[in-house]
Write an enzyme that holds these catalytic residues in place. Structure first.
Site, mmCIF file in Angstrom:
data_model
loop_
_atom_site.group_PDB
_atom_site.id
_atom_site.type_symbol
_atom_site.label_atom_id
_atom_site.label_comp_id
_atom_site.label_asym_id
_atom_site.label_seq_id
_atom_site.Cartn_x
_atom_site.Cartn_y
_atom_site.Cartn_z
ATOM 1 C CG HIS A 9 -2.102 0.854 1.078
ATOM 2 N ND1 HIS A 9 -2.073 2.204 1.284
ATOM 3 C CD2 HIS A 9 -3.358 0.549 0.674
ATOM 4 C CE1 HIS A 9 -3.277 2.691 1.036
ATOM 5 N NE2 HIS A 9 -4.068 1.715 0.652
ATOM 6 C CG ASP A 41 -8.438 -4.594 -2.865
ATOM 7 O OD1 ASP A 41 -9.663 -4.462 -2.770
ATOM 8 O OD2 ASP A 41 -7.674 -3.693 -3.239
HETATM 9 C C1 LIG Z 1 -0.698 -0.676 -4.061
HETATM 10 C C2 LIG Z 1 0.667 -0.434 -4.731
HETATM 11 C C3 LIG Z 1 0.451 0.062 -6.162
HETATM 12 C C4 LIG Z 1 1.393 0.628 -3.930
HETATM 13 O O1 LIG Z 1 2.645 0.649 -4.374
HETATM 14 P P1 LIG Z 1 3.630 1.924 -4.337
HETATM 15 O O2 LIG Z 1 3.476 2.730 -3.131
HETATM 16 O O3 LIG Z 1 3.529 2.611 -5.652
HETATM 17 O O4 LIG Z 1 4.982 1.171 -4.190
HETATM 18 P P2 LIG Z 1 5.860 0.569 -5.356
HETATM 19 O O5 LIG Z 1 5.025 -0.118 -6.385
HETATM 20 O O6 LIG Z 1 6.783 1.635 -5.795
HETATM 21 O O7 LIG Z 1 6.663 -0.558 -4.551
HETATM 22 C C5 LIG Z 1 7.713 -0.283 -3.615
HETATM 23 C C6 LIG Z 1 8.522 -1.557 -3.440
HETATM 24 O O8 LIG Z 1 7.707 -2.563 -2.855
HETATM 25 C C7 LIG Z 1 7.511 -3.657 -3.744
HETATM 26 N N1 LIG Z 1 6.102 -4.020 -3.703
HETATM 27 C C8 LIG Z 1 5.042 -3.195 -3.462
HETATM 28 N N2 LIG Z 1 3.891 -3.889 -3.497
HETATM 29 C C9 LIG Z 1 4.245 -5.173 -3.758
HETATM 30 C C10 LIG Z 1 3.503 -6.345 -3.923
HETATM 31 N N3 LIG Z 1 2.165 -6.334 -3.844
HETATM 32 N N4 LIG Z 1 4.140 -7.479 -4.197
HETATM 33 C C11 LIG Z 1 5.492 -7.506 -4.288
HETATM 34 N N5 LIG Z 1 6.262 -6.415 -4.138
HETATM 35 C C12 LIG Z 1 5.635 -5.265 -3.884
HETATM 36 C C13 LIG Z 1 7.877 -3.127 -5.133
HETATM 37 O O9 LIG Z 1 8.315 -4.149 -5.988
HETATM 38 C C14 LIG Z 1 8.982 -2.151 -4.767
HETATM 39 O O10 LIG Z 1 10.140 -2.899 -4.512
HETATM 40 P P3 LIG Z 1 11.621 -2.269 -4.743
HETATM 41 O O11 LIG Z 1 11.738 -1.145 -3.768
HETATM 42 O O12 LIG Z 1 12.535 -3.396 -4.482
HETATM 43 O O13 LIG Z 1 11.640 -1.794 -6.173
HETATM 44 C C15 LIG Z 1 1.479 -1.746 -4.752
HETATM 45 O O14 LIG Z 1 1.742 -2.176 -3.448
HETATM 46 C C16 LIG Z 1 0.792 -2.841 -5.553
HETATM 47 O O15 LIG Z 1 0.861 -2.829 -6.789
HETATM 48 N N6 LIG Z 1 0.119 -3.811 -4.878
HETATM 49 C C17 LIG Z 1 -0.568 -4.883 -5.548
HETATM 50 C C18 LIG Z 1 -1.934 -4.437 -6.043
HETATM 51 C C19 LIG Z 1 -2.905 -4.230 -4.914
HETATM 52 O O16 LIG Z 1 -3.074 -5.076 -4.055
HETATM 53 N N7 LIG Z 1 -3.587 -3.092 -4.980
HETATM 54 C C20 LIG Z 1 -4.621 -2.756 -4.013
HETATM 55 C C21 LIG Z 1 -4.192 -1.581 -3.197
HETATM 56 S S1 LIG Z 1 -5.349 -1.242 -1.928
#
Ligand SMILES: CC(C)(COP(=O)(O)OP(=O)(O)OC[C@H]1O[C@@H](n2cnc3c(N)ncnc32)[C@H](O)[C@@H]1OP(=O)(O)O)[C@@H](O)C(=O)NCCC(=O)NCCS
Length: 381
Positions: free
Chosen positions: A259, A313
């Site tokens: 998140h 979720d």
């Molecule tokens: C929600 C989300 C977009 C937020 O992400 P964000 O704040 O933009 O963070 P980032 O995508 O930049 O991720 C930061 C780091 O954590 C990792 N990470 C974040 N969410 C992850 C996940 N669900 N699975 C694996 N790794 C994850 C990324 O690979 C990244 O790793 P790094 O630093 O080694 O490159 C992301 O966690 C995600 O895509 N989750 C899966 C989809 C989901 O469940 N969405 C519902 C949200 S309520």
């Protein structure tokens, strides 16, 4: 070089009093009230009232609000015709977005600042979204849509319109609390999308249809569906380490985890985990819930220290799945709940409006010559 924040991470885009989140402590409040308290004591419609009007309703206010909503659940036969004409294999979020945009044509709203108009628009949207979702779910199978029943509560009526059965009261309660937990979540992608649209002074139907489009994506509301697909793909406890390690090694996202704000377990996931466990009693050892618990344990050992933990979720889909709801209806159900938060932000935006028009950092060329068609070479990447 000006500051640039990809995804606007950490950039405040508005002042708001709708909800508050503390991602380090795992606290979420709607209008100052903790979601755990609302989950225990409130109903979805009471919470909707709180979000919209900034106070808990009196008994009389709640009675009027409930009555106003139950009287407006029906949708025009032309909206039903519209839903009938959409491809049955199309995603229900697209059907919902199209139907909500079309609603705006039946109820033109020009005076977005007029309080009475705003009330009626909010009531209509909250009342009609479940009817649209349930109607599309049935029509695509070739079944007739079921008319809403005014004598049933909000959640009871939705589950009834899906199945034509009066649902078990304990399931109605769990479903209603799930809606409370999905109703609002500060400045997220779909809320921002709705606010950008509201900032043009577009009507609330257009605002909500923009927000629905944004909610659909798998990085946002669409994650609840993806969680079920992932658990079904994993299929057995023994597959979990290899499946997850492969994903993590390839830098693929594990759905239902992570998140932007929470670095601890999402407080909504904690409440939903309890319900998922309750519904899972006496099930087999490879149930989706058992798999989910094991996935969570493996993720904790691999990426827990990075703050990647279950979000809202992760367990919601398991609850809806256990209730027999089709997987692609999970995100439309999320929208039925979140419409309340979207509307609260939309009305705040109208009140203190400033058109959203951010800037960009241009990275393209300048002073390119215009080449005549006859002399142009094929473009090489
Ligand atoms: C929600 C989300 C977009 C937020 O992400 P964000 O704040 O933009 O963070 P980032 O995508 O930049 O991720 C930061 C780091 O954590 C990792 N990470 C974040 N969410 C992850 C996940 N669900 N699975 C694996 N790794 C994850 C990324 O690979 C990244 O790793 P790094 O630093 O080694 O490159 C992301 O966690 C995600 O895509 N989750 C899966 C989809 C989901 O469940 N969405 C519902 C949200 S309520």
């Amino acid at each position: 070089m000006r500051d640039f924040f990809p995804g606007l991470a950490g950039v405040p885009a508005a002042k708001s009093s709708v909800s508050f989140v503390d991602g380090a402590e795992g606290i979420l409040e709607y209008r100052g009230i903790r979601i755990e308290d609302l989950a225990e004591h409130s109903s979805f419609l009471e919470t909707a009232f709180l979000l919209l009007f900034n106070h808990l309703p009196t008994k009389l206010e709640l009675e009027h609000f409930n009555r106003d909503i139950s009287q407006r659940r029906r949708i025009k036969y032309r909206i039903i015709d519209l839903l009938k004409s959409l491809p049955e294999q199309g995603h229900p979020m697209d059907a919902l977005q199209a139907a909500v945009a079309a609603l705006g044509m039946f109820y033109p709203t020009h005076e977005v600042l007029d309080e009475a108009t705003r009330y009626l628009t909010a009531v209509r949207l909250i009342a009609k979204l479940p009817t649209i979702v349930a109607a599309f779910a049935r029509l695509r199978r070739g079944d007739e849509a079921i008319q809403p029943r005014d004598d049933l509560s909000y959640s009871e009526n939705f589950l009834y319109m899906l199945t034509e059965q009066i649902p078990d009261p304990s399931l109605v309660k769990i479903f209603d609390v799930c809606l409370i937990l999905h109703a609002e979540h500060t400045m997220n992608a779909s809320t921002f999308s709705g606010m950008v649209t509201a900032s043009t002074l577009a009507d609330p139907y257009t605002v909500i249809s923009s927000a629905i489009g944004t909610l659909k994506g798998p990085l946002h509301g669409g994650a609840n569906e993806a969680v079920i697909h992932m658990l079904e793909e994993i299929n057995s406890l023994g597959q979990i380490p290899a499946y997850l390690d492969h994903k993590l090694a390839n830098k693929e996202k594990v759905m239902g985890f992570g998140h932007r704000i929470y670095k601890v377990k999402d407080p909504r996931a904690l409440v939903m985990q309890g319900f998922a466990q309750q519904l899972d009693a006496h099930r087999d050892t490879q149930s989706l819930f058992t798999l989910a618990r094991a996935v969570e344990a493996h993720m904790e050992s691999r990426v827990g220290t990075k703050g990647i933990r279950p979000n809202v979720d992760f367990y919601s889909g398991i609850i809806y799945h256990r209730m027999g709801i089709e997987t692609d209806l999970f995100t439309p159900i999320f929208a039925m709940a979140r419409v309340t938060g979207w509307l609260a932000h939309c009305f705040e935006q109208y009140q203190e409006n400033h058109l959203f028009r951010p800037d960009q950092i241009y990275e393209g060329p300048h002073h390119r010559p215009y080449e005549p068609l006859e002399t142009r070479e094929p473009h090489s990447q």
